[in-house]
Scaffold this motif. Structure first.
Motif, short mmCIF file in Angstrom:
data_model
loop_
_atom_site.label_atom_id
_atom_site.label_comp_id
_atom_site.label_asym_id
_atom_site.label_seq_id
_atom_site.Cartn_x
_atom_site.Cartn_y
_atom_site.Cartn_z
N ILE A 58 5.96 14.26 43.41
CA ILE A 58 6.09 14.71 42.02
C ILE A 58 7.52 15.11 41.68
O ILE A 58 8.03 14.80 40.61
CB ILE A 58 5.15 15.92 41.77
CG1 ILE A 58 3.69 15.54 42.06
CG2 ILE A 58 5.29 16.47 40.36
CD1 ILE A 58 3.07 14.52 41.15
N ASP A 59 8.19 15.79 42.58
CA ASP A 59 9.55 16.25 42.29
C ASP A 59 10.60 15.27 42.82
O ASP A 59 11.79 15.55 42.77
CB ASP A 59 9.79 17.66 42.83
CG ASP A 59 9.65 17.73 44.35
OD1 ASP A 59 9.39 16.68 44.99
OD2 ASP A 59 9.78 18.83 44.91
N GLU B 130 0.48 12.42 46.12
CA GLU B 130 0.04 13.28 45.02
C GLU B 130 -0.10 12.46 43.73
O GLU B 130 -0.85 12.84 42.83
CB GLU B 130 1.04 14.43 44.86
CG GLU B 130 0.69 15.48 43.83
CD GLU B 130 -0.61 16.26 44.11
OE1 GLU B 130 -1.05 16.30 45.27
OE2 GLU B 130 -1.18 16.81 43.14
N ARG B 131 0.59 11.33 43.65
CA ARG B 131 0.45 10.47 42.45
C ARG B 131 -0.98 9.99 42.25
O ARG B 131 -1.39 9.72 41.14
CB ARG B 131 1.37 9.24 42.57
CG ARG B 131 2.83 9.54 42.58
CD ARG B 131 3.34 9.97 41.21
NE ARG B 131 4.73 10.37 41.34
CZ ARG B 131 5.39 11.09 40.44
NH1 ARG B 131 4.78 11.51 39.33
NH2 ARG B 131 6.64 11.41 40.62
N GLU B 132 -1.72 9.86 43.35
CA GLU B 132 -3.13 9.44 43.23
C GLU B 132 -3.91 10.44 42.39
O GLU B 132 -4.76 10.06 41.58
CB GLU B 132 -3.80 9.35 44.61
CG GLU B 132 -3.37 8.18 45.44
CD GLU B 132 -3.95 8.23 46.84
OE1 GLU B 132 -5.04 8.82 47.04
OE2 GLU B 132 -3.29 7.72 47.76
N VAL B 133 -3.62 11.71 42.63
CA VAL B 133 -4.30 12.75 41.87
C VAL B 133 -3.88 12.66 40.41
O VAL B 133 -4.72 12.75 39.50
CB VAL B 133 -3.97 14.15 42.44
CG1 VAL B 133 -4.65 15.24 41.63
CG2 VAL B 133 -4.39 14.23 43.91
N GLU B 134 -2.60 12.43 40.20
CA GLU B 134 -2.09 12.30 38.83
C GLU B 134 -2.84 11.18 38.10
O GLU B 134 -3.33 11.35 36.99
CB GLU B 134 -0.59 11.99 38.91
CG GLU B 134 0.17 12.40 37.69
CD GLU B 134 1.68 12.21 37.89
OE1 GLU B 134 2.09 11.35 38.72
OE2 GLU B 134 2.45 12.91 37.23
N LEU C 33 9.77 24.06 36.10
CA LEU C 33 8.81 23.42 35.19
C LEU C 33 9.54 23.00 33.91
O LEU C 33 9.31 23.56 32.83
CB LEU C 33 7.66 24.39 34.86
CG LEU C 33 6.70 24.69 36.01
CD1 LEU C 33 5.71 25.79 35.62
CD2 LEU C 33 5.93 23.43 36.41
N PRO C 34 10.43 22.02 34.04
CA PRO C 34 11.24 21.61 32.88
C PRO C 34 10.34 21.12 31.75
O PRO C 34 9.33 20.44 32.00
CB PRO C 34 12.09 20.48 33.46
CG PRO C 34 11.36 19.97 34.66
CD PRO C 34 10.65 21.15 35.21
N GLY C 35 10.67 21.48 30.55
CA GLY C 35 9.94 20.97 29.39
C GLY C 35 8.69 21.76 29.06
O GLY C 35 8.02 21.47 28.07
N ILE C 36 8.34 22.75 29.87
CA ILE C 36 7.16 23.57 29.58
C ILE C 36 7.62 24.88 28.94
O ILE C 36 8.40 25.62 29.53
CB ILE C 36 6.36 23.87 30.87
CG1 ILE C 36 5.94 22.58 31.57
CG2 ILE C 36 5.15 24.76 30.56
CD1 ILE C 36 4.97 21.71 30.80
N ARG D 239 2.27 21.45 38.05
CA ARG D 239 3.26 20.83 37.17
C ARG D 239 2.69 19.58 36.51
O ARG D 239 2.83 19.40 35.30
CB ARG D 239 4.51 20.48 38.00
CG ARG D 239 5.56 19.78 37.20
CD ARG D 239 6.83 19.63 38.00
NE ARG D 239 7.72 18.65 37.40
CZ ARG D 239 8.86 18.25 37.95
NH1 ARG D 239 9.25 18.74 39.12
NH2 ARG D 239 9.61 17.36 37.34
N HIS D 240 2.03 18.70 37.28
CA HIS D 240 1.59 17.48 36.59
C HIS D 240 0.40 17.73 35.67
O HIS D 240 0.26 17.05 34.66
CB HIS D 240 1.47 16.26 37.50
CG HIS D 240 0.41 16.23 38.55
ND1 HIS D 240 -0.91 16.07 38.28
CD2 HIS D 240 0.50 16.26 39.90
CE1 HIS D 240 -1.59 16.02 39.41
NE2 HIS D 240 -0.76 16.15 40.42
#
Lengths: 547, 547
Positions: free
Chosen positions: B164-165, B201-205, B265-268, B232-233
């Motif tokens: 993710i990061d 972790e992309r699978e979870v996304e 957490l950019p953008g949050i 984050r995602h």
């Protein structure tokens, strides 16, 4: 009009008990218990609430048993002592029941039945047992013919193409009934979340043969004593490998004795066994231990072996096979058990590292689907499972083409009413779980469980005082004693006693005359004093004595 | 001469703490706690026994932290209060530590470090953090260069090709060191029994995106607050779906606040959140709840939602995602939680029915093998796991071609000594588990735990009597009170009191003069009287008061 009322097993694994009622006649299918979660706080077994049957005792025609496991027969002694009715079951099942009832000194009218031999029960039921494969001999489901139509109750079943005893689930019969038309199918949901086919018990047989081949030391198989099919093939394998069998665990010895008496272990004689006291004297490569305790139960066979305290000491060269899955809640204890063996240098295999050492006794999703496709019932009730298991089984039925109005998600206590081919919910009856301790006598209520939980989590302080009956003067105390307190808290007690004493001395004479108030104030005083020194709130037990 | 001494984490999951010592200088890698099993009897956290570090406090140069999870930092407050040394960690890790220490009012010298920036520590160590992918930002392993050679400690890691990061485990650096020669690899064993590759972790996304797409009602994601990558995602997905985020659970709010402060957490922004009190007023399809309690902890977010008691009531049309595996021991509670939601008509997805809602944060067997192949260490110590996990990791190392003398199966307290490129066992130091209650103060010993277990299983009877100080006559009692007894046992108490009274009256005057003997006889009398009527043996607490 036909009623189907689950008293247990629809909302939990275990506790199976299903009422079927028609025109003033009641049958019960199974009468099981369940085991409480770990940290059971003195509760040893859980049985269904039988209030509904007690109330209608005169109408109960009999109890039909699907097989001899505790979660299907274990509550019988409690029910029979209040509702003494005939109990129907196959030969092996009744053997298990007889043993259990004898232990507890309960009498019963046991009636042996056979699959594919229908019989009349009451005025309105024709009952036919139908053979299913499970992990124990002589397991059956039931076909109930009623004026409203035919019910099929699968019991616990799996679809094993090649079972150990050669007796397959009688799909043919269910298919015939499907062609005739089935009012309602009630089918085992235990494995409804598993998408891969439940394998054959032969897989375990092959895995054992492969694993045991080269073992130079002792072989230990840890498993449920109730899995008599597996017990049988382990015994046969031991004979083939010329290993004497040592039995560890009372239920293991008892079940094997009974199975032998009833002829379910052909070819196994006394000469195949050695008592555990002699086992240490035998050459390790001539020994096979069959032990209970696959769930790491503290006093069972495997735990004894793992602790190394008994006469039989395992070490390098020996093999331990854990031939069971950890039941939810036991995983941590089972892990610790495995670690104990590893620590002694013993080789341990278990399902996580060697999947073939265990297969389930319950059909999984595709197999449940096959039964649905075969029976094509007008109504479907998933049974035997927690709500999420039932839920998933319902989804499978939906996939099989059943319409929403044919799907009945019932839970313990729900009253399902069938008329004119349709089922619907029509109320509920009292149902629930009754907690009992190991002696089978005392009932433990939710309140008592909560009291025990508090005792265990916070410990308690007993506060005793002596008051003069006439002058109401404080004669002695408060004297404090702690139980289960942590070290810091124990050290606080003298100070708390002093503070509580002052609190009491400030009480008016009037208050002191009222015992209930004195107890109340004593608790308050101790709590207040304790809170000055600690953030925790132990249970306070007040004792007021008068002289 | 170099010592490696695990104080925790080798024999259990959690409690991670590893001593590395060289020529009179000591480093500690991680300082974690573990959570006790369910039915914890008032024990809330378990920390390592730090006796060895207390004894050698003057030699300790510092503590190196791999990442900010409780099982790696949670015991810091206890150690630092006795051994105040500098604490080294990456930015995010120190952020987590700072929060935790502030809550408890503990001061510490926190020193921020960065991967691939080696620094000197003491006379004999060069320390270099090396980036690993885990479930939390800024996780690292450590490379320790010592006069005896180089150690690699992996921390907790996974091999995610697309984290993710964007920060992948620095296999390149480990490979370089492998080429140089590594004295010892200490590598994470958590998933050593899993044979399939741990997914990205992309699978979870992707699973979340698919699941969330058509939801018309509320979406609830239950997960660990510490899994900040996933947090984050989920937040980013909520933004994309124009759903306001409701946070339930103190740790969830705290971790997100901290992550935002530190720029993780950019953008949050604040505008993405609504307080839980307002959530019921929002349109369901505009809400996403991020909740703690994936282990069915009684007071956490998910349990509140499942109980239906809060302001936010879920029902048909809403979706609950359990994005975590049940930790061993919690399965039964998690099952019950799922059932509670289903009972309300809420759709629930969880790993058993939808595997993509969770992937592990730890490398599995083939990935552990890849690290072994890359580093080709002279010695190998599997870390972070129960004994069977370590054992299986060792087997993997054997498969990777390491010779038996290169494989070191150490457990907590073992002292490993490295000289001339070889490691061997050279004794042990005190190590163990210290049980503490939720207030972090009181130590609970094994004896106290046993006392609490007995209280919880059998309940207790308090027996109080009053004796005249001079005449030694019985003035009052025995008065009995029960706690945690079952209903039958409670009913016995008056009879037992009567029997115990007679027992006492038979005591000789001589005996009555000795308080300890009086207490002893009082317990005996109550036990004997109780046994006449019941098979159970409750704890008896004697209280002797004098007037």
């Amino acid at each position: 009009m036909l009623h189907v009322i689950p008293l247990g097993g629809l909302g939990e694994i275990g506790l199976n008990a299903m009422v079927v009622a028609c025109r003033g006649e009641i049958l019960l299918i199974d009468c099981g218990l369940m085991f409480p979660p770990a940290g059971h706080l003195g509760v040893d077994i859980v049985v269904p609430d039988f209030a509904h049957l007690r109330k209608n005792a005169a109408l109960v025609q009999g109890i039909l048993l699907t097989h001899g496991h505790e979660d299907h027969i274990g509550a019988l002694p409690f029910l029979l002592s209040e509702v003494p009715v005939p109990v129907y079951g196959t030969r092996f099942t009744l053997g298990m029941v007889r043993h259990r009832l004898n232990e507890l000194g309960v009498e019963a009218d046991l009636r042996e039945i056979e699959p594919r031999h229908p019989f009349r029960l009451g005025q309105h039921f024709t009952v036919e047992a139908s053979r299913v494969t499970h992990t124990v001999p002589d397991a059956v489901g039931y076909i109930l013919r009623t004026p409203e139509g035919t019910l099929i109750h699968t019991g616990d079943f799996k679809l094993d193409p090649d079972p150990i005893d050669g007796l397959r689930t009688d799909l043919e019969r269910w298919g015939e009934l499907g062609d005739e038309g089935v009012l309602c199918l009630l089918s085992d949901s235990t494995n409804s979340e598993r998408t891969h086919e439940t394998g054959s018990e032969r897989e375990v047989e092959r895995t054992f043969e492969r694993l045991f081949q080269d073992v130079k030391g002792r072989i230990v198989v840890g498993m449920f004593a109730s899995h008599l099919h597996r017990v049988r093939h382990v015994l046969e394998l031991a004979r083939k490998l010329e290993r004497s069998v040592v039995l560890m665990g009372r239920s293991m010895a008892r079940n094997i004795e009974m199975a032998r008496e009833l002829g379910y272990l052909p070819g196994i004689s006394d000469s195949h066994f050695v008592p555990v006291e002699h086992a240490a004297l035998l050459p390790p490569e001539r020994t096979l231990v069959l032990a209970t305790g696959s769930q790491a139960e503290p006093r069972a066979g495997l735990s004894q072996l793992a602790s190394g305290e008994g006469s039989l000491r395992l070490g390098p060269g020996d093999l331990v096979v854990l031939s069971a899955r950890a039941i939810p809640g036991n995983e941590r204890a089972v892990s610790a058990l495995i670690d104990q063996f590893l620590w002694r240098g013993v080789r341990v295999v278990y399902p996580e590292t060697e999947p073939g050492v265990h297969v389930s006794g319950h059909a999984s999703q595709p197999q449940q689907r096959r039964v649905l496709d075969l029976v094509r019932p007008r109504n479907f009730v998933p049974i035997h499972g927690e709500l999420h298991h039932l839920h998933r089984h319902l989804a499978t039925a939906k996939e099989a083409g059943l319409a929403p109005e044919q799907l009945l998600l019932a839970q313990d206590g729900d009253l399902l009413l069938f008329e004119e081919g349709r089922g619907r919910f029509a109320g509920s009856v009292p149902a629930g779980r009754v907690y009992r301790d190991r002696f089978g006598q005392g009932v433990v209520t939710q309140d008592i469980l909560q009291e025990r939980t508090r005792l265990a989590e916070t410990g308690l302080i007993v506060a005793a005082i002596v008051i003069d009956r006439s002058s109401l003067q404080l004669m002695s105390g408060p004297q404090l004693t702690g139980q289960g307190l942590n070290l810091d808290e124990q050290a606080l007690l003298p100070r708390v006693a002093q503070d509580a004493r002052e609190f009491f001395l400030e009480m008016s004479r009037e208050l002191r005359g009222d015992d209930a108030r004195v107890r109340e104030e004593l608790v308050k005083g101790v709590r207040r004093a304790f809170r000055l020194h600690s953030a925790k709130r132990p249970v306070v037990v007040p004792m007021v004595l008068k002289v």
